[in-house]
Design a protein around this motif. Structure first.
Motif, short mmCIF file in Angstrom:
data_model
loop_
_atom_site.label_atom_id
_atom_site.label_comp_id
_atom_site.label_asym_id
_atom_site.label_seq_id
_atom_site.Cartn_x
_atom_site.Cartn_y
_atom_site.Cartn_z
N ASN A 1 0.78 -1.24 0.00
CA ASN A 1 0.00 0.00 0.00
C ASN A 1 0.81 1.29 0.00
OD1 ASN A 1 -2.56 -1.32 0.07
ND2 ASN A 1 -2.25 -1.74 2.24
N ILE A 2 2.06 1.26 0.42
CA ILE A 2 2.81 2.51 0.52
C ILE A 2 3.07 3.09 -0.86
CG2 ILE A 2 5.10 1.40 0.53
CD1 ILE A 2 5.89 3.61 2.60
N PRO A 3 2.81 4.39 -1.08
CA PRO A 3 3.06 5.01 -2.38
C PRO A 3 4.56 5.08 -2.68
CG PRO A 3 1.56 6.35 -1.06
CD PRO A 3 2.14 5.32 -0.14
N ILE A 4 4.93 4.74 -3.91
CA ILE A 4 6.33 4.78 -4.34
C ILE A 4 6.43 5.59 -5.62
CG2 ILE A 4 8.33 3.44 -5.10
CD1 ILE A 4 7.26 1.09 -3.48
N LEU A 5 7.28 6.61 -5.63
CA LEU A 5 7.57 7.39 -6.82
C LEU A 5 9.01 7.12 -7.23
CD1 LEU A 5 6.55 10.96 -7.74
CD2 LEU A 5 8.96 10.35 -7.87
N MET A 6 9.23 6.71 -8.46
CA MET A 6 10.57 6.38 -8.92
C MET A 6 11.17 7.54 -9.69
SD MET A 6 10.50 2.33 -9.87
CE MET A 6 12.24 2.18 -9.44
N LEU A 7 12.48 7.73 -9.52
CA LEU A 7 13.23 8.74 -10.24
C LEU A 7 14.21 8.06 -11.18
CD1 LEU A 7 14.24 11.13 -7.29
CD2 LEU A 7 12.26 11.34 -8.80
N THR A 8 14.43 8.66 -12.36
CA THR A 8 15.40 8.10 -13.28
C THR A 8 15.89 9.18 -14.24
OG1 THR A 8 15.82 6.38 -14.93
CG2 THR A 8 13.67 7.42 -14.98
N ALA A 9 17.11 8.98 -14.74
CA ALA A 9 17.64 9.86 -15.78
C ALA A 9 17.25 9.35 -17.16
CB ALA A 9 19.16 9.95 -15.65
N LEU A 10 16.63 8.18 -17.23
CA LEU A 10 16.25 7.55 -18.49
C LEU A 10 14.75 7.69 -18.69
CD1 LEU A 10 18.33 4.29 -17.99
CD2 LEU A 10 19.03 6.34 -19.22
N ASN A 11 14.35 8.33 -19.80
CA ASN A 11 12.93 8.59 -19.99
C ASN A 11 12.31 7.76 -21.12
OD1 ASN A 11 14.12 9.85 -22.13
ND2 ASN A 11 13.03 11.79 -21.91
N SER A 12 12.96 6.67 -21.49
CA SER A 12 12.40 5.83 -22.54
C SER A 12 11.14 5.14 -22.04
CB SER A 12 13.41 4.78 -23.00
OG SER A 12 13.62 3.82 -21.98
N THR A 13 10.24 4.81 -22.95
CA THR A 13 9.01 4.13 -22.59
C THR A 13 9.30 2.82 -21.88
OG1 THR A 13 7.87 5.09 -24.48
CG2 THR A 13 6.87 3.13 -23.49
N GLU A 14 10.33 2.11 -22.34
CA GLU A 14 10.69 0.83 -21.74
C GLU A 14 11.03 0.98 -20.26
OE1 GLU A 14 14.10 -2.69 -22.17
OE2 GLU A 14 13.87 -1.16 -23.73
N ASN A 15 11.80 2.03 -19.94
CA ASN A 15 12.18 2.24 -18.55
C ASN A 15 10.99 2.66 -17.69
OD1 ASN A 15 15.25 2.02 -18.06
ND2 ASN A 15 15.11 3.10 -20.01
N VAL A 16 10.12 3.48 -18.25
CA VAL A 16 8.93 3.88 -17.52
C VAL A 16 8.06 2.67 -17.21
CG1 VAL A 16 6.79 5.20 -17.61
CG2 VAL A 16 8.92 6.23 -18.45
N VAL A 17 7.83 1.83 -18.23
CA VAL A 17 7.00 0.64 -18.04
C VAL A 17 7.64 -0.30 -17.03
CG1 VAL A 17 6.13 -1.44 -19.17
CG2 VAL A 17 5.93 0.78 -20.30
N MET A 18 8.95 -0.48 -17.10
CA MET A 18 9.65 -1.36 -16.16
C MET A 18 9.47 -0.88 -14.72
SD MET A 18 13.68 -2.46 -16.13
CE MET A 18 13.60 -2.86 -17.88
N GLY A 19 9.58 0.44 -14.53
CA GLY A 19 9.41 0.99 -13.18
C GLY A 19 8.01 0.78 -12.65
N LEU A 20 7.02 1.05 -13.49
CA LEU A 20 5.63 0.88 -13.06
C LEU A 20 5.29 -0.59 -12.85
CD1 LEU A 20 3.93 3.52 -15.38
CD2 LEU A 20 4.52 3.76 -12.96
N ASP A 21 5.81 -1.45 -13.70
CA ASP A 21 5.55 -2.88 -13.55
C ASP A 21 6.18 -3.46 -12.28
OD1 ASP A 21 4.01 -3.03 -15.80
OD2 ASP A 21 5.54 -3.94 -17.07
N SER A 22 7.23 -2.81 -11.79
CA SER A 22 7.88 -3.30 -10.57
C SER A 22 7.08 -2.96 -9.33
CB SER A 22 9.30 -2.73 -10.46
OG SER A 22 9.27 -1.34 -10.19
N GLY A 23 6.06 -2.09 -9.49
CA GLY A 23 5.21 -1.74 -8.36
C GLY A 23 5.18 -0.27 -8.03
N ALA A 24 5.92 0.55 -8.79
CA ALA A 24 5.89 2.00 -8.54
C ALA A 24 4.54 2.58 -8.90
CB ALA A 24 7.00 2.69 -9.33
N ASP A 25 4.14 3.63 -8.17
CA ASP A 25 2.87 4.31 -8.44
C ASP A 25 3.02 5.45 -9.44
OD1 ASP A 25 0.93 3.11 -6.31
OD2 ASP A 25 2.77 3.55 -5.21
N ASP A 26 4.23 6.02 -9.52
CA ASP A 26 4.46 7.13 -10.43
C ASP A 26 5.95 7.15 -10.80
OD1 ASP A 26 4.02 9.32 -12.02
OD2 ASP A 26 3.34 10.64 -10.41
#
Length: 227
Positions: free
Chosen positions: A72-97
């Motif tokens: 339940n805890i909200p998680i926001l991920m930060l990255t220097a990589l803005n490719s769609t693949e990286n965004v999807v990977m972060g969200l699929d790992s459980g990040a909320d934003d």
């Protein structure tokens, strides 16, 4: 709100801590994935800011491990990589934003507030439930249970229990208890507090194995798990 920042770049950490403080957040930091995972699972935080590229364990793995223990805890991920693949990977790992560096603190704070609002219905449903050991008190429903077994309390016993559990691990004097439970200026010579604490103790002790209300001689009473 308590924020855990898991980020290994000192300059970024400094900017985050200073900026978030201005927006009313209290922040703690971890500079590698393993420490971040340990802090996230052992300490209470309202929200987590998690960098992707971290020493010892990357943010994707940290996020997955946190989610296994705290869905339940909200998680926001930060990255220097803005490719769609990286965004999807972060969200699929459980990040909320997901927020791409560089970013403005105002945008980050707005994202955090949005995530916290999304979680607020769940938080609201449990914020009026107090626990200690195997005792649970629901101050909305005005009910109490120990070991999942409902306690049959009088109205005065319930008010006394609610006052104790809201002030657990604090020494409460007799006058404090009188003023907050009875809301009447009793004669200080009365033993009504001691009588009702004895009633409540018997019911609590009968329903559980751990003594919860303790006498602090010369000072009053305290609710805690161990003497």
């Amino acid at each position: 709100m308590a924020v855990l920042i898991v980020e290994d770049e000192p300059n970024v950490v400094s900017v985050l801590k200073r900026g978030l403080t201005e927006y009313g957040f209290e922040s703690s930091t971890a500079t590698n994935g393993l420490t971040g995972l340990q802090m996230a699972t052992e300490q209470p935080f309202d929200i987590i800011i998690l960098d992707v590229m971290l020493p010892h364990m990357d943010g994707i793995q940290v996020c997955k491990r946190i989610r296994e223990q705290n869905p339940n805890i909200p998680i926001l991920m930060l990255t220097a990589l803005n490719s769609t693949e990286n965004v999807v990977m972060g969200l699929d790992s459980g990040a909320d934003d997901y927020l791409v560096k560089p970013f403005k603190i105002a945008e980050l704070a707005a994202r955090l507030r949005t995530l916290l609002r999304r979680r607020s219905p769940d938080a609201a449903s449990i914020k009026n439930i107090y626990t200690i050991a195997d005792l649970e008190v629901n101050t909305d429903a005005k009910t109490a249970a120990r070991n999942k077994t409902p306690l049959n309390l009088s109205a005065t016993e319930y008010r006394l229990l609610e006052y104790f559990i809201k002030n657990q691990r604090k020494v409460l004097s007799r006058i404090q208890i009188l003023e907050n439970v009875w809301d009447i200026d009793f004669n200080m010579g009365t033993n009504v507090v001691d009588v009702y604490i004895n009633y409540l103790r018997k019911k609590l002790d009968k329903a559980g194995n751990v003594k919860l209300i303790h006498t602090v001689f010369g000072m009053g009473y305290m609710m805690k798990e161990a003497d």
